[in-house]
Design a protein around this motif. Structure first.
Motif, PDB file in Angstrom:
ATOM      1  N   MET A  44       0.845  -1.191   0.000  1.00  0.00           N
ATOM      2  CA  MET A  44       0.000   0.000   0.000  1.00  0.00           C
ATOM      3  C   MET A  44       0.882   1.243   0.000  1.00  0.00           C
ATOM      4  O   MET A  44       1.604   1.501   0.965  1.00  0.00           O
ATOM      5  N   PHE A  45       0.805   2.002  -1.091  1.00  0.00           N
ATOM      6  CA  PHE A  45       1.600   3.212  -1.274  1.00  0.00           C
ATOM      7  C   PHE A  45       0.735   4.426  -0.976  1.00  0.00           C
ATOM      8  O   PHE A  45      -0.138   4.793  -1.763  1.00  0.00           O
ATOM      9  N   PHE A  46       0.961   5.049   0.183  1.00  0.00           N
ATOM     10  CA  PHE A  46       0.255   6.263   0.581  1.00  0.00           C
ATOM     11  C   PHE A  46       1.038   7.449   0.018  1.00  0.00           C
ATOM     12  O   PHE A  46       2.212   7.643   0.371  1.00  0.00           O
ATOM     13  N   ALA A  94     -11.994   8.642  -2.087  1.00  0.00           N
ATOM     14  CA  ALA A  94     -11.445   9.534  -1.063  1.00  0.00           C
ATOM     15  C   ALA A  94     -11.752   8.995   0.340  1.00  0.00           C
ATOM     16  O   ALA A  94     -10.884   9.004   1.216  1.00  0.00           O
ATOM     17  N   LYS A  95     -12.976   8.485   0.532  1.00  0.00           N
ATOM     18  CA  LYS A  95     -13.346   7.923   1.833  1.00  0.00           C
ATOM     19  C   LYS A  95     -12.513   6.693   2.144  1.00  0.00           C
ATOM     20  O   LYS A  95     -11.991   6.553   3.253  1.00  0.00           O
ATOM     21  N   GLN A  96     -12.360   5.803   1.161  1.00  0.00           N
ATOM     22  CA  GLN A  96     -11.544   4.600   1.358  1.00  0.00           C
ATOM     23  C   GLN A  96     -10.122   4.993   1.757  1.00  0.00           C
ATOM     24  O   GLN A  96      -9.570   4.472   2.729  1.00  0.00           O
ATOM     25  N   ASN A  97      -9.527   5.933   1.022  1.00  0.00           N
ATOM     26  CA  ASN A  97      -8.148   6.336   1.289  1.00  0.00           C
ATOM     27  C   ASN A  97      -8.015   6.991   2.662  1.00  0.00           C
ATOM     28  O   ASN A  97      -7.067   6.707   3.401  1.00  0.00           O
ATOM     29  N   ASN A  98      -8.979   7.856   3.019  1.00  0.00           N
ATOM     30  CA  ASN A  98      -8.942   8.496   4.337  1.00  0.00           C
ATOM     31  C   ASN A  98      -9.088   7.479   5.461  1.00  0.00           C
ATOM     32  O   ASN A  98      -8.385   7.553   6.471  1.00  0.00           O
ATOM     33  N   GLN A 102      -6.199   6.666   8.269  1.00  0.00           N
ATOM     34  CA  GLN A 102      -6.406   6.667   9.723  1.00  0.00           C
ATOM     35  C   GLN A 102      -6.058   5.313  10.327  1.00  0.00           C
ATOM     36  O   GLN A 102      -5.425   5.238  11.380  1.00  0.00           O
ATOM     37  N   MET A 103      -6.481   4.235   9.674  1.00  0.00           N
ATOM     38  CA  MET A 103      -6.218   2.887  10.177  1.00  0.00           C
ATOM     39  C   MET A 103      -4.713   2.638  10.345  1.00  0.00           C
ATOM     40  O   MET A 103      -4.285   2.038  11.323  1.00  0.00           O
TER      41      MET A 103
END
Length: 152
Positions: A44-46, A94-98, A102-103
């Motif tokens: 997972m690349f943030f 956007a919700k998934q990424n946010n 946070q997780m």
């Protein structure tokens, strides 16, 4: 001499094009299903694609190289989780990424988490293997340090 130069240029373009053949998922559910099926962990690349200089440097020096493409195809399922400032993401993305930011308590970019997903009913859980960011030394050094995480 001219033919060998042209041949060399063609080979370099072919290698560069091959490194672009990587599949980066943006849907974590889809990537997780594939991860479970192939038994490859998620990478997972943030990133902040349109503002983060270090993210762009990591992309250029590591993710867009033939060495990384070969390694990634053999070892991980790639997921890009973008946090842009100038472009708009679809609300669901956007919700998934946010939620994932946070997780995984993302405090800086770039951050790469290596995780193993599992599924219970329709819910995914992620076993954290470890995280890494930008590493000096290019693709080989980044891959070397990431392999240490994967071997844990």
């Amino acid at each position: 001499m001219k033919k060998s130069f042209i041949l060399t240029v063609m080979v370099l373009f072919a290698l560069a094009a091959r490194s672009q053949d990587l599949k980066w998922y943006t849907d974590v559910k889809e990537a997780s299903e594939l991860s479970i099926k192939t038994k490859k962990p998620l990478m997972m690349f943030f990133t902040g694609s349109d503002w983060c200089g270090w993210c762009n440097k990591l992309q250029k020096e590591v993710f867009k190289t033939a060495d990384f493409a070969k390694w990634a195809n053999e070892n991980v399922i790639l997921v890009e989780l973008d946090f842009p400032k100038r472009k708009q993401l679809e609300p669901e993305l956007a919700k998934q990424n946010n939620d994932l930011g946070q997780m995984f308590a993302i405090r800086g970019y770039p951050t790469v988490w290596l995780v193993t997903p599992s599924k219970n009913n329709e819910q995914f859980a992620f076993e954290r293997l470890g995280s890494i960011g930008y590493v000096y030394g290019g693709a080989q050094e980044w891959i070397k340090q990431t392999n240490v995480i994967l071997k844990k």
